[in-house]
Design an enzyme around this catalytic site. Structure first.
Site, PDB file in Angstrom:
ATOM      1  N   CYS A 148       7.039   3.875  -3.525  1.00 58.59           N
ATOM      2  CA  CYS A 148       6.932   5.196  -3.540  1.00 58.59           C
ATOM      3  C   CYS A 148       6.254   5.990  -2.249  1.00 58.59           C
ATOM      4  CB  CYS A 148       5.864   5.736  -4.902  1.00 58.59           C
ATOM      5  SG  CYS A 148       5.938   7.432  -5.419  1.00 58.59           S
ATOM      6  N   HIS A 173       8.266   2.221  -9.342  1.00 57.12           N
ATOM      7  CA  HIS A 173       6.852   1.443  -9.562  1.00 57.12           C
ATOM      8  C   HIS A 173       6.936   0.184 -10.222  1.00 57.12           C
ATOM      9  CE1 HIS A 173       4.107   4.545  -7.471  1.00 57.12           C
ATOM     10  NE2 HIS A 173       5.016   5.333  -8.029  1.00 57.12           N
ATOM     11  N   GLU A 200       4.972  -2.441 -10.059  1.00 58.22           N
ATOM     12  CA  GLU A 200       3.442  -2.797 -10.356  1.00 58.22           C
ATOM     13  C   GLU A 200       3.126  -2.128 -11.544  1.00 58.22           C
ATOM     14  OE1 GLU A 200       4.423  -0.467  -8.245  1.00 58.22           O
ATOM     15  OE2 GLU A 200       2.869   1.184  -8.297  1.00 58.22           O
TER      16      GLU A 200
END
Lengths: 968, 280
Positions: free
Chosen positions: B102, B222, B224
Site C-alpha cells: 500500500c 494488504h 498482513e
C-alpha cells in the site's frame, strides 16, 4: 533576505485522468452536472518563502519532490503568482486563512530541511487551484462553487472567469497581535446586570448565580480577577467540562436527586461492583479487563456544534479528540477501534425547511464522513462500528458522536500526579484556533454562529497525532510518566487544571511552543489547538522522555511543575498573570436545584399511510436513510487496519449485508474477542424518554450478543444529546431517560463505565429557539473468551426455519410512525425479566452453533430485518407466514420493540429450540423458511402481502446513500 | 549455533516513519512467517544503515507517511532518496527481499525501485476519486518468485485512495512487462475485473508489481490483514456448522502465505545473500 516562489503542480500527463472529485461534487451541489468535454482539474499550489542562499534549490525541489512523478509537472514562478491557464478556463483558488492549520505545509518543510534548506528561514503555505474548462461559468456560479469547495470559517478563495488574470491575497500575511500581560476584569463592585454582560461579552457562558459566586469569592479576596482567572473558571465550570446539569440536583415530581447521574446510572455500576471493571467514570475513558493482564478502554464523545459549522474539520477533530481520550486513559491506551454515530435531518430536506445559516444535511453528511475518514484512516485505526440516523429535528443541529476503544495493561490503568512532577506538553503547537470551544458548545446555534464562533472550529492534523501516539506508547511502555491527559475543550486550562486538581500547579505560559507570535497568555492557556497532550513527568525521567519524542519528531516543552499547596499559579515570563485556589475552582460552583416536569403522555396520532400497500411501505422503509445501506460510507473508512477484525460491518455472500456489530481479536492470538455495538432509538425520544433509554440499552446489547459478545462481561457507555435543559419539560425528559437507562442496565447486570453529555443542542429558526429530539446513544463493549462465535445476520441455507424471538411490537416510537407523521401512543415496554433470559439463551445457542444466522429487529421492524437477512444470502429467498387480526398487520410487519430477533435455524434443530425457548418463558415461533428462489415473500393470514425479488429490494436499499456518494 | 539460528529465523526489518500505521501487523505477520523482526524508524536507519547488511528482508508497511501530503509516499521517498538510496540499492542488488504494501508500494514506485529498469510507474488517485476498503480477488502473475505461486488465486483486502498504477514507458506504446506483473484484480469468477472488483482502475488491472529480478514486490492489497482464517470476511459461511474454518478449509490461501514464501526463500538460501541475484 528571502524570496517568495509559487510552485504549481499540474497533473496533465496522467494517461487516464478522471475529473477532480471535489470539484465535481461542488459543481453538482450547486445544481450543475458536468458533461463530457468539460475539464475539471485541480493543481496543487505551494508558496515557498526561502532565504537567498537556498534559492538555487527551489527548481530541483519542485521537479523531484513537489511534482516527483511522470504524471505531472511543476511550474515555478517567482513571487506570489500562478501560471497562466489555457484559453477558456475559469479558475478557483482556495487557501487556508492566515493562522489556520495547514498540515501539508509542515510536510513540505520537512522535505525541504531534508534537502538542506535553512531550518529557520523557510515558510510554506499551500493552496489549490481548480480549473474549469469547456463551460465558461459566470462569476456568480464560480463563487457558488467556491463556497462549496472551501468553508469561509477556515478558508479564503478567489474566483477568476476565463481570461481573467489570477491574483491572490498574500498567503504569508500575519495575524494582528493580542494584548500581552495581565488584564484585570473589574467585577467586585458591579451590578448583576453588568455581571451578565461580562459573561455574555466574554463568551463565558456562565449564568447569574455562577457570576455572583465568583464575585463573592473575589470580594473575599479583596481584588478583581484577571482575565485568565475568569476564563479558567468559565472553562472549568462549563457544561462541557463539569456536566453541571446531569451531576446537579434535580426535583422531579416526587423524586429528588442530589446528583442525577450518581444516583441513577452510576449507582447501578456501584451496586454491581464487578471486579473486571478496572476504571469507571473517573478517567478519560472507562476500562474493563480482557484477562488479568490486558484491558480495553472505551469512550464516546460528541462534536456537534463544530461539525454544524465546519463538518469536515469538526468531525475530524471530533475523532481526533476522542482518540486523545484513549491516549490519555491511565498512562495511555493504544487505540484499536473507532466508532461513529451521526444524526442528520433527512437528505431530501427542502431548502425552504433549512433555518437561515445552516448547511443542507447532504453537505453536512459528506463533510462529516470525509472528516472522520481522513482523520481515522490517517491514524491507522479501524472505524468499524456506528450508525447514521435521520430525523427532521436535527435540521439546525446535527449530532456527531465519535468513539474510541483502546488497549492497555492493567499496570497502566492508574495514574497519580505528584508535587514536583514536571508539566510536559507534547504534540502540536498552540495557536489561536479553537478559543472558547468548551463554552461555545453550550450556546445556541444561530445564523450568526458562523461569524461569532469562527475560532471554535479547528482543522486537525492527524499526522501530528499519530506521531504523538507513537511516542506516547513508548513512554508508557518504559514507565516514564506518572500521568497523562489530553488537551481537549479548554486546552491547557482544563488539562493542567484536572491533573493538578489535588496538588495545584505552576505554569509558565511563555514556554508553550506557538504556531505564530502574538498570542497573549490567556489565549495560550485556553486555546483548543489540536493534537496536544500533557504529561506529568518525574524530573529524573525527563531526558529519556525528551529523547523519545525527539525520535518521533514530536515537539515537547516543559511548561512548569505541579505544586503541593493547592494553588494554580500562571506566569507569563516573570509576571504572575493569574492565581487560583484549586479548591474554589473545582468545588466552588454553586449547585442550584433544578426543577423538572415529568413528561405527559402524548396523544396518539396514527401514521398516514394513504393508499400504500405493504410492499410499497417496505420499499420506502428500505430506502429511508435510517435503514438504507451505509456501505457507501463504511467503505470509505479503513475498517481492517491493524489486522484484528473478525466481524466487519458488512459480511454475507457478497460482503454487503449489514452485521449487528463488529468484533476484533485484541491480542492477535484468538484467545479473546472484543465486541462493540450500539443502540439508539431516535424516533422514540419524544414519545417516551424512559422507554427510549431502555430500548437503546436493549438494542446495544442485542447487537452485542448477535455479534459474539456475552452478558457476563459487557459494559455500556452513555451519550446524552439533549436540547435546552433549562426548559423544565426537557429537563424532565433527561431525568426519565436516566431512570430508564439505569433500570435497563440493572436488569441486564451491565454497568455503565463512562459517558458524556452534550446539552443545549438548540438552534434558532425563524426567530424561535428549537431543541433537538432527545437522544441517548448507548454503546456496548463486551469481552468473550476464545475464537469468535457469531453466525452473522446473513441467511446461510435454503430450507432453514426462520424463528421470531421475542414479544409483540408496536407502532408508537417506530420509524414507520416518524416517517408517516404519526405521534404519541404507548410504546412496546422493556421487560426486565425477559431481556436477560433471552440474551443468555441466545448466546448459549450461538455458542452451541445451533443458530445459522441472527439479526436484531430495530428500525423498520420484522419485514426490514428479514429482508436484510436475505440480502446476504447470495441468491436465497425468505418466505414468511404471519397470522393475526388484520388491524395488527402493520404493527406485526413494521412495528418495533425491545427483545426481538429473527434467527435462522436448521430444520432438524428447530423443534428442540422452540421447546427450550418455551420452557425458559421466551416467546418464540417459527414464522417461515428460507428458500432457494431468491424471492422475498410475506403472507399474512394466508394472503400474500409482500412479494418481490430479493435483488430488487436490495437495489432499493442500496441506492439512497449511493446517491449521496455516487460511484463513477 | 547463533549462525544456524539466524539461518532459520532470517532478520526482517519493518521500516517505519511518521504516519506509518500498518507496522505492528506487518511485524506480526513476519513473525508468524518465522522471521526475526525489528521495527526501525527511518531516522534510525538513516543514522546507522549497517543493519541492512544483516537483514534478508525489508518491509515498507502501509499507512499515510507524512499524511500522504503532496502525494502518497512522497515525503518518505524523498527522505530515503536523500539519506538511504545507495545502501538500499545495494541491498536490492545483492538479492535482498523488499516488500512494499500500500503506502510502501507507493514509496517504492516514487523511489523508482519499482518497476525499475526502463520506463516509470506512478501511483495515482483511484478512478472512483475516493478511499475504498474492500476485499478483492487477485490472480498472481505467471512467474517464479519468492512471494507467491505462479498463477494462484488470492483474496485480500485493499484500503487506499491512491492505488491506480499507471505505466509511463520510455518508448511510447511499449506494454508493461508481463513477467513483472505480480497481481491483477479479478472478479469473483476469475475474469478481468471492473469496478468495484477492480477498486482503482489500474493499468491492465494491476494490483501489484515485481522488479525485473523479482526480489522487490509492491502491492496495494494488504496480506498482513489476513493471517488467521477468521480474518476471512465471510468465514461464517464457509463451514456447514458456522465454526471458524481451518486454514486448509479456506477456499483461498492466507495472505500470510506471501510472507511465508519470502521467509522460506531466505531460509533456503545457503549463508548470506551474495553477489548476483539468485531469485530468478
Amino acid at each position: 533576505m528571502s524570496r517568495t516562489y509559487t510552485v504549481t503542480v499540474i497533473h496533465d500527463r496522467d494517461p487516464n485522468p478522471s475529473p477532480d472529485a471535489e470539484l465535481q461534487d461542488a459543481l453538482i451541489s450547486v445544481g450543475n452536472s458536468p458533461l463530457p468535454g468539460h475539464l475539471l482539474a485541480s493543481d496543487a499550489v505551494f508558496y515557498l518563502r526561502v532565504p537567498e542562499r537556498d534559492c538555487n534549490k527551489v527548481v530541483e525541489l519542485a521537479d523531484r519532490f513537489l511534482a516527483g512523478s511522470p504524471a505531472c509537472r511543476a511550474v515555478v514562478e517567482e513571487g506570489v503568482g500562478l501560471p497562466p491557464r489555457s484559453a477558456g478556463e475559469a479558475a478557483i483558488v482556495v487557501q487556508r486563512r492566515p493562522g489556520v492549520m495547514d498540515p501539508v505545509s509542515h510536510s513540505v518543510l520537512h522535505a525541504m530541511f531534508e534537502s538542506g534548506f535553512d531550518r529557520d528561514g523557510c515558510q510554506v503555505r499551500t493552496a489549490l487551484r481548480y480549473r474549469l474548462g469547456g463551460m465558461e461559468p459566470a462569476k456568480d456560479l464560480l463563487d457558488g462553487i467556491a463556497g462549496r469547495l472551501g468553508n469561509g470559517i477556515v478558508d479564503e478563495w478567489c474566483t477568476f472567469i476565463a481570461g481573467e488574470v489570477e491574483s491572490v491575497p498574500d498567503p504569508f500575511r500575519e495575524f494582528p497581535a493580542h494584548a500581552q500581560g495581565r488584564v484585570e476584569i473589574p467585577i467586585i463592585e458591579v451590578s448583576d446586570e453588568e455581571l451578565l454582560f461580562i459573561s455574555e461579552e466574554g463568551g463565558l457562558s456562565l449564568d447569574l448565580a455562577e457570576m455572583q459566586t465568583i464575585r463573592s469569592h473575589y470580594v473575599s479576596l479583596g481584588r478583581d480577577p484577571s482575565e485568565i482567572e475568569l476564563e479558567t473558571i468559565a472553562q472549568t465550570w462549563s457544561e462541557h467540562c463539569c456536566h453541571k446539569t446531569l451531576t446537579g440536583s434535580v426535583r422531579h415530581g416526587d423524586l429528588k436527586f442530589d446528583n442525577l447521574l450518581k444516583e441513577t446510572i452510576f449507582q447501578v455500576t456501584r451496586d454491581l461492583d464487578l471486579p473486571w471493571c478496572w476504571s469507571v467514570f473517573r478517567d478519560n475513558a472507562g476500562v474493563i479487563g480482557i484477562d488479568d493482564e490486558w484491558g480495553v478502554s472505551f469512550k464516546v464523545e460528541t462534536h456537534n456544534h463544530p461539525s454544524a459549522l465546519e463538518p469536515y474539520g469538526g468531525a475530524g477533530t471530533g475523532i481526533g479528540g476522542v482518540i486523545r481520550d484513549t491516549l490519555g486513559t491511565g498512562l495511555g491506551a493504544m487505540p484499536i477501534l473507532n466508532t461513529d454515530v451521526f444524526c442528520f435531518a433527512p437528505a431530501d430536506t427542502s431548502i425552504e425547511d433549512l433555518p437561515a445559516g445552516t448547511m443542507h444535511p447532504r453537505r453536512l453528511m459528506r463533510g462529516v464522513v470525509a472528516g472522520v475518514r481522513d482523520y481515522g484512516n490517517r491514524m491507522g485505526i479501524p472505524t468499524a462500528n456506528g450508525a447514521i440516523h435521520f430525523h427532521p429535528g436535527f435540521v439546525g443541529n446535527p449530532l456527531v458522536f465519535c468513539g474510541s476503544v483502546g488497549l492497555l495493561r492493567r499496570e497502566h490503568v492508574d495514574k497519580t500526579v505528584q508535587p514536583g512532577d514536571l508539566i510536559v506538553a507534547v504534540g502540536g503547537r498552540t495557536g489561536r484556533d479553537g478559543i472558547h470551544g468548551a463554552t461555545f458548545s453550550s450556546r445556541e446555534l444561530t445564523e450568526d454562529s458562523e461569524e461569532v464562533s469562527a475560532g471554535a472550529v479547528q482543522i486537525g492534523n492527524p499526522l501530528e497525532e499519530k506521531k504523538v501516539l507513537d511516542g506516547l506508547m513508548r513512554v508508557r511502555d518504559e514507565n516514564l510518566c506518572r500521568a497523562v491527559t489530553d488537551c481537549g475543550a479548554g486546552g491547557f486550562s482544563s488539562a493542567v487544571g484536572e491533573m493538578g486538581e489535588h496538588t495545584g500547579a505552576e505554569v509558565y505560559l511563555d514556554r508553550a511552543p506557538l504556531k505564530y507570535p502574538g498570542l497573549g497568555p490567556t489565549e495560550v492557556w485556553i486555546s483548543e489547538a489540536q493534537e496536544r497532550m500533557v504529561l506529568a513527568v518525574d524530573p529524573a525521567q525527563l531526558e529519556r522522555v525528551e529523547q523519545i519524542f525527539a525520535e518521533e519528531e514530536v515537539e515537547c516543552a516543559v511548561l512548569g511543575h505541579f505544586r503541593d499547596d493547592g494553588k494554580l499559579r500562571l506566569f507569563h515570563g516573570e509576571e504572575l498573570v493569574g492565581e487560583l485556589d484549586v479548591g474554589f475552582l473545582h468545588g466552588g460552583r454553586p449547585d442550584i436545584e433544578q426543577v423538572s416536569v415529568p413528561p405527559a403522555t402524548r396523544t396518539a396520532t396514527d401514521p398516514e399511510l394513504g393508499s400504500r400497500d405493504d410492499l410499497q411501505i417496505l420499499e420506502e422503509l428500505l430506502a429511508d436513510g435510517n435503514v438504507a445501506s451505509k456501505e457507501p460510507v463504511v467503505r470509505q473508512y479503513d475498517h481492517e487496519v491493524q489486522g484484528r477484525m473478525t466481524l466487519r460491518p458488512f459480511a454475507g455472500a457478497d460482503r454487503d449485508s449489514p452485521m449487528d456489530g463488529c468484533a476484533l481479536d485484541p491480542l492477535r492470538d484468538g484467545s479473546h474477542q472484543v465486541v462493540v455495538s450500539c443502540g439508539m432509538a431516535v424516533a422514540m425520544g419524544e414519545v417516551d424518554p424512559y422507554q427510549m433509554a431502555c430500548h437503546s440499552v436493549d438494542e446495544a446489547l442485542r447487537n452485542c450478543i448477535a455479534s459474539g459478545g456475552t452478558l457476563e462481561r459487557a459494559a455500556l457507555i452513555d451519550n446524552y444529546a439533549w436540547g435546552d435543559v433549562r426548559d423544565p419539560k426537557i429537563l424532565g425528559q433527561i431525568v426519565e431517560c436516566s431512570l430508564g437507562a439505569a433500570d435497563a442496565a440493572r436488569a441486564y447486570g451491565t454497568p455503565f463505565i463512562s459517558g458524556k453529555d452534550s446539552l443545549h443542542n438548540t438552534y434558532r429558526a425563524a426567530g424561535v429557539s428549537r431543541s433537538i429530539p432527545p437522544v441517548l446513544l448507548v454503546s456496548a463493549i463486551s469481552v468473550a473468551k476464545g475464537p469468535l462465535c457469531a453466525p452473522g445476520s446473513d441467511v446461510k441455507d435454503a430450507g432453514s426455519a426462520m424463528v421470531l424471538l421475542g414479544p409483540q411490537a408496536a407502532i408508537p416510537g417506530s420509524l414507520l410512525q416518524l416517517k408517516y407523521h404519526g405521534d404519541g401512543g404507548v410504546v412496546a415496554r422493556f421487560d426486565a425479566d425477559l431481556g436477560p433470559k433471552l440474551l443468555e439463551k441466545l448466546r448459549h445457542w450461538i455458542v452451541e452453533r445451533r443458530v445459522r444466522a441472527v439479526h436484531d429487529l430495530s428500525d423498520g421492524g420484522l419485514a426490514v430485518a428479514a429482508a436484510e437477512m436475505a440480502f446476504g444470502g447470495g441468491g436465497l429467498g425468505i418466505d414468511l407466514h404471519l397470522d393475526g387480526a388484520d388491524d395488527d398487520r402493520i404493527a406485526t410487519l413494521f412495528g418495533e420493540g425491545p427483545h426481538r430477533f429473527l434467527v435462522e435455524v436448521s430444520p432438524t434443530e428447530v423443534d428442540a429450540l422452540l421447546l427450550e425457548a418455551d420452557s425458559a418463558g421466551i416467546p418464540a415461533r417459527c414464522i417461515g423458511t428460507s428458500t432457494d428462489d431468491g424471492v422475498f415473500r410475506i403472507r399474512y393470514s394466508g394472503e400474500t402481502c409482500i412479494e418481490s425479488p430479493v435483488d430488487s429490494l436490495k437495489k432499493i436499499w442500496k441506492r439512497s446513500l449511493e446517491a449521496i456518494w455516487p460511484t463513477p | 549455533m547463533a549462525d544456524s539460528m539466524n539461518h532459520l529465523r532470517p532478520l526482517a526489518l519493518v521500516l517505519r516513519a511518521a504516519g506509518t500505521n500498518c507496522d505492528r501487523e506487518t511485524v506480526h505477520a513476519l513473525e508468524l512467517a518465522g522471521a526475526r523482526v525489528e521495527s526501525i524508524h527511518v531516522n534510525a536507519l538513516g543514522k546507522d544503515p549497517a543493519i541492512l547488511l544483516e537483514a534478508g528482508l525489508v518491509a515498507f508497511p502501509g499507512g499515510f507517511t507524512f499524511g500522504d501530503d503532496v502525494a502518497s509516499g512522497a515525503v518518505l521517498a524523498h527522505i530515503i532518496e536523500e539519506r538511504l538510496r545507495p545502501m538500499l540499492q545495494q541491498f536490492v542488488d545483492r538479492g535482498g527481499l523488499v516488500i512494499g504494501i500500500c503506502n510502501g508500494f507507493q514509496v517504492l514506485v516514487r523511489l523508482g525501485l519499482l518497476p525499475g529498469g526502463s520506463g516509470k510507474g506512478a501511483m495515482l488517485w483511484n478512478r472512483s476519486g475516493r478511499f475504498e476498503d474492500r476485499w478483492v480477488h487477485l490472480e498472481a502473475g505467471r512467474c517464479e518468485c519468492p512471494w507467491f505461486v505462479s498463477g494462484h488465486k488470492y483474496f485480500i483486502p485493499v484500503a487506499h485512495a491512491e492505488g491506480r498504477f499507471e505505466w509511463f514507458p520510455d518508448q511510447p506504446g511499449e506494454s508493461f512487462p508481463e513477467s513483472q506483473v505480480a497481481f491483477r484484480y479479478r472478479n469473483s469468477d476469475g475474469d478481468a475485473a471492473q469496478y468495484p472488483d477492480d477498486p482503482n482502475g489500474s493499468h491492465q488491472g494491476i494490483a501489484g508489481i515485481l522488479s525485473a529480478d523479482g526480489n522487490v514486490l509492491g502491492m496495494m492489497p494488504h496480506p498482513e490483514r489476513f493471517v488467521r482464517p477468521e480474518h476471512h470476511p465471510y468465514w461464517m459461511r464457509l463451514r456447514p456448522d458456522g465454526a471458524i474454518p481451518t486454514e486448509q478449509e479456506l477456499p483461498v490461501p492466507l495472505g500470510l502465505d506471501i510472507f511465508r514464501g519470502a521467509i522460506d526463500h531466505l531460509r533456503s538460501r545457503q549463508g548470506d545473500l551474495v553477489g548476483e541475484s539468485e531469485v530468478r
